[in-house]
Scaffold this active site. Structure first.
Site, mmCIF file in Angstrom:
data_model
loop_
_atom_site.group_PDB
_atom_site.id
_atom_site.type_symbol
_atom_site.label_atom_id
_atom_site.label_comp_id
_atom_site.label_asym_id
_atom_site.label_seq_id
_atom_site.Cartn_x
_atom_site.Cartn_y
_atom_site.Cartn_z
ATOM 1 N N SER A 184 28.799 40.026 36.358
ATOM 2 C CA SER A 184 30.055 40.791 36.220
ATOM 3 C C SER A 184 30.241 41.822 37.336
ATOM 4 O O SER A 184 29.278 42.275 37.947
ATOM 5 C CB SER A 184 30.116 41.435 34.835
ATOM 6 O OG SER A 184 29.003 42.250 34.589
ATOM 7 N N GLY A 262 34.156 38.508 40.451
ATOM 8 C CA GLY A 262 33.750 39.318 41.597
ATOM 9 C C GLY A 262 34.450 38.786 42.830
ATOM 10 O O GLY A 262 35.529 38.179 42.739
ATOM 11 N N SER A 263 33.825 38.968 43.974
ATOM 12 C CA SER A 263 34.494 38.582 45.213
ATOM 13 C C SER A 263 34.423 37.069 45.443
ATOM 14 O O SER A 263 33.499 36.394 44.976
ATOM 15 C CB SER A 263 33.860 39.320 46.390
ATOM 16 O OG SER A 263 32.493 38.987 46.457
ATOM 17 N N VAL A 266 31.110 35.835 47.209
ATOM 18 C CA VAL A 266 29.910 35.646 46.372
ATOM 19 C C VAL A 266 30.080 34.402 45.505
ATOM 20 O O VAL A 266 29.159 33.581 45.382
ATOM 21 C CB VAL A 266 29.615 36.905 45.515
ATOM 22 C CG1 VAL A 266 28.508 36.621 44.513
ATOM 23 C CG2 VAL A 266 29.206 38.077 46.411
ATOM 24 N N GLU A 290 36.440 34.102 38.477
ATOM 25 C CA GLU A 290 37.713 34.774 38.762
ATOM 26 C C GLU A 290 37.414 35.739 39.901
ATOM 27 O O GLU A 290 36.532 36.600 39.774
ATOM 28 C CB GLU A 290 38.239 35.503 37.523
ATOM 29 C CG GLU A 290 38.484 34.578 36.320
ATOM 30 C CD GLU A 290 39.418 33.406 36.604
ATOM 31 O OE1 GLU A 290 40.241 33.496 37.528
ATOM 32 O OE2 GLU A 290 39.294 32.373 35.914
ATOM 33 N N CYS A 324 41.531 43.619 41.010
ATOM 34 C CA CYS A 324 41.802 42.325 41.646
ATOM 35 C C CYS A 324 43.304 42.089 41.713
ATOM 36 O O CYS A 324 43.794 41.391 42.586
ATOM 37 C CB CYS A 324 41.122 41.224 40.857
ATOM 38 S SG CYS A 324 41.500 41.329 39.111
ATOM 39 N N GLU A 422 41.796 40.882 51.554
ATOM 40 C CA GLU A 422 41.598 41.849 50.471
ATOM 41 C C GLU A 422 40.721 42.995 50.980
ATOM 42 O O GLU A 422 39.588 42.766 51.404
ATOM 43 C CB GLU A 422 40.899 41.169 49.282
ATOM 44 C CG GLU A 422 40.721 42.111 48.105
ATOM 45 C CD GLU A 422 39.920 41.504 46.942
ATOM 46 O OE1 GLU A 422 38.786 41.043 47.168
ATOM 47 O OE2 GLU A 422 40.441 41.505 45.823
HETATM 48 P P1 NAD Z 1 30.968 41.462 44.131
HETATM 49 O O1 NAD Z 1 31.293 40.041 44.441
HETATM 50 O O2 NAD Z 1 30.390 42.295 45.201
HETATM 51 O O3 NAD Z 1 29.952 41.541 42.898
HETATM 52 C C1 NAD Z 1 30.195 40.869 41.685
HETATM 53 C C2 NAD Z 1 28.875 40.577 41.019
HETATM 54 O O4 NAD Z 1 28.131 39.682 41.855
HETATM 55 C C3 NAD Z 1 27.988 41.814 40.826
HETATM 56 O O5 NAD Z 1 27.279 41.704 39.633
HETATM 57 C C4 NAD Z 1 27.067 41.752 42.016
HETATM 58 O O6 NAD Z 1 25.838 42.412 41.811
HETATM 59 C C5 NAD Z 1 26.863 40.262 42.160
HETATM 60 N N1 NAD Z 1 26.486 39.859 43.513
HETATM 61 C C6 NAD Z 1 26.763 40.494 44.676
HETATM 62 N N2 NAD Z 1 26.229 39.818 45.703
HETATM 63 C C7 NAD Z 1 25.616 38.741 45.192
HETATM 64 C C8 NAD Z 1 24.886 37.672 45.748
HETATM 65 N N3 NAD Z 1 24.690 37.563 47.048
HETATM 66 N N4 NAD Z 1 24.400 36.725 44.907
HETATM 67 C C9 NAD Z 1 24.617 36.816 43.590
HETATM 68 N N5 NAD Z 1 25.286 37.817 42.989
HETATM 69 C C10 NAD Z 1 25.794 38.765 43.786
HETATM 70 O O7 NAD Z 1 32.317 42.101 43.541
HETATM 71 P P2 NAD Z 1 32.574 43.603 43.074
HETATM 72 O O8 NAD Z 1 32.610 44.459 44.289
HETATM 73 O O9 NAD Z 1 31.688 43.974 41.947
HETATM 74 O O10 NAD Z 1 34.053 43.441 42.472
HETATM 75 C C11 NAD Z 1 35.178 43.408 43.290
HETATM 76 C C12 NAD Z 1 35.657 41.989 43.509
HETATM 77 O O11 NAD Z 1 35.877 41.366 42.249
HETATM 78 C C13 NAD Z 1 37.000 41.962 44.225
HETATM 79 O O12 NAD Z 1 37.013 40.906 45.142
HETATM 80 C C14 NAD Z 1 37.985 41.697 43.083
HETATM 81 O O13 NAD Z 1 39.192 41.122 43.483
HETATM 82 C C15 NAD Z 1 37.182 40.812 42.194
HETATM 83 N N6 NAD Z 1 37.652 40.829 40.809
HETATM 84 C C16 NAD Z 1 38.362 39.756 40.364
HETATM 85 C C17 NAD Z 1 38.869 39.757 39.077
HETATM 86 C C18 NAD Z 1 39.671 38.588 38.562
HETATM 87 O O14 NAD Z 1 39.879 38.493 37.353
HETATM 88 N N7 NAD Z 1 40.127 37.692 39.421
HETATM 89 C C19 NAD Z 1 38.640 40.835 38.239
HETATM 90 C C20 NAD Z 1 37.877 41.908 38.727
HETATM 91 C C21 NAD Z 1 37.390 41.893 40.017
#
Ligand code: NAD
Length: 536
Positions: A184, A262-263, A266, A290, A324, A422
């Protein structure tokens, strides 16, 4: 099949008022002022593990202040968590759906009452949300996810095939065979609650890796579930280092699915790892992700300038643009621009950036030093670009927290990077188009960014809305007409986008829950055939 009570369609949890002077506001201020540092353990099979590998969580708006210490698991402990999830999976799946739903309903009640203030305070301190942003997230949406997932799980189970007098057919909504890895993001406490419990209500057991930044608020969510009767090991709370935890989860033959938000970068890397390893797994893992957005606001010449500028202020700068769904590119007709830009400047000049404990603050800090550096560099590059005009904001500062002013740029080139990528911060790029170029602008919006999450169209002409909706058919999974592109409500606007924004499995809806089941269809023949020859 359904056993137990049929739940009615839930109502969305109403927001509490935290207006100054209310009891809720007093309790919140007390919780925010508490100085003790919270220890967030790893929880495996219901057992708390406190390790030497401690990661400090600091308030982004006051980075000298340590608010929590995460006790991270090592590789062997992540493996143990997976083994635990597997060891309880049969018992959990055998429990009736009504019992699994009851746990979610009880947890919703616990959060709605006793945990409400503390989980909001944790979200405010750990993730730098104002109460206006925290309450709809860790207060309401988290509760909504629990109640709607319970309701929707019943809806899925009620979906049954036809039976005839000589044979009965039924769908057995089995969980997946294996465990689900829930990963998450930092920006919504509620999302972590959903990513872990949506597979669980469908009978799966889960390894939940929260973001470091939201681990404290997510741990409170885990505790509420446990207090509500969630059996040990059904959800294992594993706030481990991201790459190590993922590597161990991916290496298990028992990986049955990934529930990620997340992004895009990733998620794409997780997808590639699973694909490269696909023959190794017992079942082909379900991948639900998502991800990012470059969400647009489009105004038609018939739109109301007030409605457009207010939507932009709220959607581009609420929670520092770290949603997001945040508006980060806008398309405004020349005839409306003088008024929209005047209002934007005026409103943004009034908007307070600072400590989220101050009720007058509209924007706290961005989440981390890295995010602050990225935004500072992007703003500096835009200021130095002769094709870009600074309309408002543009300052950043890093003490006492990672602050970025709400910033608006006008770009000459509609395909400028500011319109495509983004940034995940309070930066809005605007392209001003000729009123006569409406048709071309629609095509432009559709072809500018690889994301397709949310978008808004403002117009007072029905034909313009109709045309835009058609041309932008694939440009957003959640489209808003005369409304801002943020603030989706569970049950009202099931959420998710296409293209690079993810698998569009609509969080909080039955569509998402169906991904966490591998249905078995059973036919029982009441009249076995007694002759091998066909009757003519
Ligand atoms: P992130 O991708 O950096 O991290 C998300 C999760 O992935 C975290 O738990 C993180 O620890 C983990 N992670 C990070 N690097 C990883 C790797 N190399 N391998 C495995 N896991 C890894 O995202 P964030 O900064 O926490 O959140 C922001 C992003 O999430 C933005 O891009 C946003 O648009 C997106 N987001 C999307 C939605 C949606 O519903 N579409 C909702 C919320 C956030």
């Amino acid at each position: 099949m359904i056993s137990g009570p049929q739940l009615p369609f839930p109502a969305n949890e109403p927001e509490w008022s935290f207006a100054p002077g209310t009891d809720a506001a007093k309790q919140l201020q007390q919780a925010l002022a508490r100085r003790e540092i919270v220890d967030v353990p790893t929880v495996i099979g219901g057992k708390r593990l406190y390790s030497d590998d401690v990661l400090e969580v600091r308030a982004p708006h006051d980075h000298q202040r340590v608010v929590a210490r995460i006790h991270r698991p090592n590789e062997a402990q992540v493996k143990e968590a997976i083994a635990n999830a597997r060891s309880v999976s049969r018992d959990w799946a055998d429990l009736s759906l009504a019992s699994r739903c009851a746990i979610l309903h009880r947890a919703a009640e616990i959060i709605a009452t006793r945990y409400r203030v503390d989980i909001n305070a944790a979200t405010m301190l750990g993730q730098s949300k104002t109460i206006e942003e925290a309450e709809p997230d860790s207060g309401c949406e988290l509760i909504d996810f629990f109640r709607f997932n319970a309701y929707n799980a019943q809806k899925v189970h009620a979906e049954q095939p036809l039976s005839v007098p000589s044979a009965a057919n039924r769908t057995d909504w089995r969980p997946l065979e294996g465990f689900v890895y829930a990963v998450s993001p930092f920006n919504f406490t509620a999302i972590g609650g959903n990513l872990s419990t949506a597979p669980a209500v469908m009978g799966n057991t889960v390894l939940w890796k929260p973001s470091d930044k939201s681990a404290w608020a997510n741990y409170l969510c885990y505790e509420a579930l446990e207090e509500a009767g969630l059996p040990a090991g059904v959800i294992n709370f594993v706030p481990g280092e991201a790459e190590m935890t993922t590597r161990v989860a991916m290496a298990s033959q028992e990986l049955a699915g990934i529930h990620f938000t997340g992004s895009s970068a990733v998620f794409n890397s997780l997808w590639k790892q699973v694909a490269g390893n696909v023959e190794h797994y017992r079942s082909i893992p379900r991948l639900v992700g998502e991800t990012g957005g470059k969400d647009f606001v489009l105004a038609h010449a018939s739109a109301n300038a007030d409605a457009v500028s207010i939507a932009l202020v709220r959607a581009a700068f609420g929670y520092q643009g770290q949603k997001c769904s945040a508006a980060s590119r806008a398309y405004i007709p020349k005839s409306l621009w003088p008024e929209v830009s005047r209002q934007l400047r005026e409103r943004l000049a009034e908007l307070q950036v600072g400590d989220v404990a101050d009720p007058k603050t509209f924007m706290g800090a961005v989440i981390s030093e890295a995010s602050h550096a990225k935004l500072t560099n992007a703003i500096a590059a835009a200021k130095a670009d002769s094709g870009v005009e600074l309309i408002s904001g543009g300052r950043t500062w890093a003490d006492p927290g990672y602050f970025v002013e709400p910033t608006v740029f006008r770009v000459q080139d509609p395909k400028h990077l500011l319109m495509q990528e983004e940034l995940f911060g309070p930066v809005l790029a605007v392209y001003v188009y000729d009123d006569s170029a409406w048709d071309e602008t629609l095509t432009l919006i559709d072809g500018t960014s690889r994301y397709a999450l949310t978008g808004s169209i403002f117009s007072n002409e029905r034909a313009a809305l109709h045309q835009a909706e058609a041309v932008l058919n694939f440009a957003a999974g959640n489209l808003y007409l005369n409304d801002k592109p943020t603030g989706a409500m569970v049950g009202q606007q099931p959420f998710g986008g296409g293209r690079a924004s993810g698998t569009n499995d609509k969080a909080g809806s039955f569509i998402n829950l169906m991904r966490w089941s591998s249905p078995r269809v059973v036919k029982e023949n009441y009249a076995p055939v007694r002759d091998w020859k066909f009757q003519l």
